[in-house]
Design an enzyme around this catalytic site. Structure first.
Site, PDB file in Angstrom:
ATOM      1  N   CYS A   7      26.847 -27.284  88.363  1.00 15.88           N
ATOM      2  CA  CYS A   7      25.539 -27.010  88.979  1.00 15.88           C
ATOM      3  C   CYS A   7      25.217 -28.175  89.921  1.00 15.88           C
ATOM      4  O   CYS A   7      26.128 -28.886  90.344  1.00 15.88           O
ATOM      5  CB  CYS A   7      24.461 -26.802  87.918  1.00 15.88           C
ATOM      6  SG  CYS A   7      24.170 -28.220  86.834  1.00 15.88           S
ATOM      7  N   ASN A  10      23.988 -31.462  86.979  1.00 21.00           N
ATOM      8  CA  ASN A  10      24.740 -31.572  85.716  1.00 21.00           C
ATOM      9  C   ASN A  10      23.857 -32.059  84.564  1.00 21.00           C
ATOM     10  O   ASN A  10      24.322 -32.761  83.663  1.00 21.00           O
ATOM     11  CB  ASN A  10      25.981 -32.468  85.870  1.00 21.00           C
ATOM     12  CG  ASN A  10      26.971 -32.405  84.703  1.00 21.00           C
ATOM     13  OD1 ASN A  10      27.666 -33.365  84.406  1.00 21.00           O
ATOM     14  ND2 ASN A  10      27.039 -31.284  84.020  1.00 21.00           N
ATOM     15  N   CYS A  12      20.983 -29.670  83.629  1.00 19.91           N
ATOM     16  CA  CYS A  12      20.276 -28.481  83.126  1.00 19.91           C
ATOM     17  C   CYS A  12      21.226 -27.299  82.908  1.00 19.91           C
ATOM     18  O   CYS A  12      21.583 -26.972  81.768  1.00 19.91           O
ATOM     19  CB  CYS A  12      19.164 -28.061  84.079  1.00 19.91           C
ATOM     20  SG  CYS A  12      17.896 -29.325  84.347  1.00 19.91           S
ATOM     21  N   ARG A  13      21.648 -26.655  83.997  1.00 17.78           N
ATOM     22  CA  ARG A  13      22.390 -25.396  83.858  1.00 17.78           C
ATOM     23  C   ARG A  13      23.823 -25.573  83.385  1.00 17.78           C
ATOM     24  O   ARG A  13      24.263 -24.870  82.461  1.00 17.78           O
ATOM     25  CB  ARG A  13      22.363 -24.636  85.190  1.00 17.78           C
ATOM     26  CG  ARG A  13      20.989 -24.121  85.554  1.00 17.78           C
ATOM     27  CD  ARG A  13      20.928 -23.701  87.004  1.00 17.78           C
ATOM     28  NE  ARG A  13      21.100 -24.833  87.907  1.00 17.78           N
ATOM     29  CZ  ARG A  13      21.193 -24.754  89.221  1.00 17.78           C
ATOM     30  NH1 ARG A  13      21.162 -23.570  89.798  1.00 17.78           N
ATOM     31  NH2 ARG A  13      21.310 -25.830  89.969  1.00 17.78           N
ATOM     32  N   SER A  14      24.562 -26.483  84.001  1.00 21.39           N
ATOM     33  CA  SER A  14      25.983 -26.584  83.605  1.00 21.39           C
ATOM     34  C   SER A  14      26.178 -27.151  82.196  1.00 21.39           C
ATOM     35  O   SER A  14      27.066 -26.662  81.480  1.00 21.39           O
ATOM     36  CB  SER A  14      26.824 -27.320  84.656  1.00 21.39           C
ATOM     37  OG  SER A  14      26.371 -28.628  84.874  1.00 21.39           O
ATOM     38  N   ASP A 127      17.622 -22.342  89.379  1.00 20.95           N
ATOM     39  CA  ASP A 127      17.466 -23.771  89.076  1.00 20.95           C
ATOM     40  C   ASP A 127      16.130 -23.978  88.362  1.00 20.95           C
ATOM     41  O   ASP A 127      15.078 -23.730  88.946  1.00 20.95           O
ATOM     42  CB  ASP A 127      17.507 -24.545  90.397  1.00 20.95           C
ATOM     43  CG  ASP A 127      17.403 -26.047  90.201  1.00 20.95           C
ATOM     44  OD1 ASP A 127      17.074 -26.485  89.084  1.00 20.95           O
ATOM     45  OD2 ASP A 127      17.637 -26.769  91.180  1.00 20.95           O
TER      46      ASP A 127
END
Ligand code: 4NP
Length: 160
Positions: A7, A10, A12-14, A127
């Site tokens: 993401c 690195n 939150c999402r990934s 995001d």
């Protein structure tokens, strides 16, 4: 099979995708066959732990987020079989980085592995960093559905 989730930051999402996938892989008993990592296209948060809001959303589903943020590096395109971008912007960034590289990674968006997302034509994991609180719960659900599809494709040999 080596998978890298990517993401922007690195944090939150990934890391959420990595944590969810690790859990699914362990539940399926295939942890010896699948290696996981995550990275960000940006460097702002290098060395940071996952965002506490992402950790809380994941923990509510029994998933512990671990690791510290790192930036994507050129070697990643050689070291991983599949690089999974969280959104189209990440995909573009990765495409630019990989240009001219003779690495063997395939680069895809994670949501391509969720048939419902594909049907809806919605392939970006939003995001959540500056968004509303519920965004992290939404991200968890989106990522989980995609990781379920990804693991199923790996297990039926779709990605060989
Ligand atoms: P991520 O979220 O890409 O899912 O880790 C973000 C984290 C930090 C920032 C943006 C998105 N930031 O602008 O610092």
């Amino acid at each position: 099979m080596r998978l890298l989730f990517v993401c922007l930051g690195n944090i939150c999402r990934s890391p959420t995708a990595e944590g969810v996938m690790r859990r699914l892989v362990e539940q399926a008993g295939v942890q010896d066959e699948i290696e996981l990592d995550s990275a960000g296209t940006g460097a702002w948060h290098v060395g940071s732990a996952p965002d506490r809001r992402a950790c809380a959303a994941a923990l509510a589903h029994g998933v512990v987020l671990e690791g510290s943020a790192r930036q994507v590096r050129i070697e990643d395109f050689h070291d991983f079989d599949l690089v999974l971008a969280m959104d189209s912007s990440n995909l573009r960034e990765l495409g630019g980085l990989a240009r001219g590289e003779r690495g063997c990674s395939r680069v895809r968006r994670l949501r391509e592995f969720d048939p419902v997302s594909v049907e809806a034509g919605d392939l970006d994991v939003p995001d959540p960093y500056y968004g509303a609180k519920g965004g992290f719960e939404e991200v968890f659900g989106i990522v989980r559905a995609a990781c379920v599809g990804l693991l199923a494709d790996i297990r039926i040999g779709e990605l060989q």
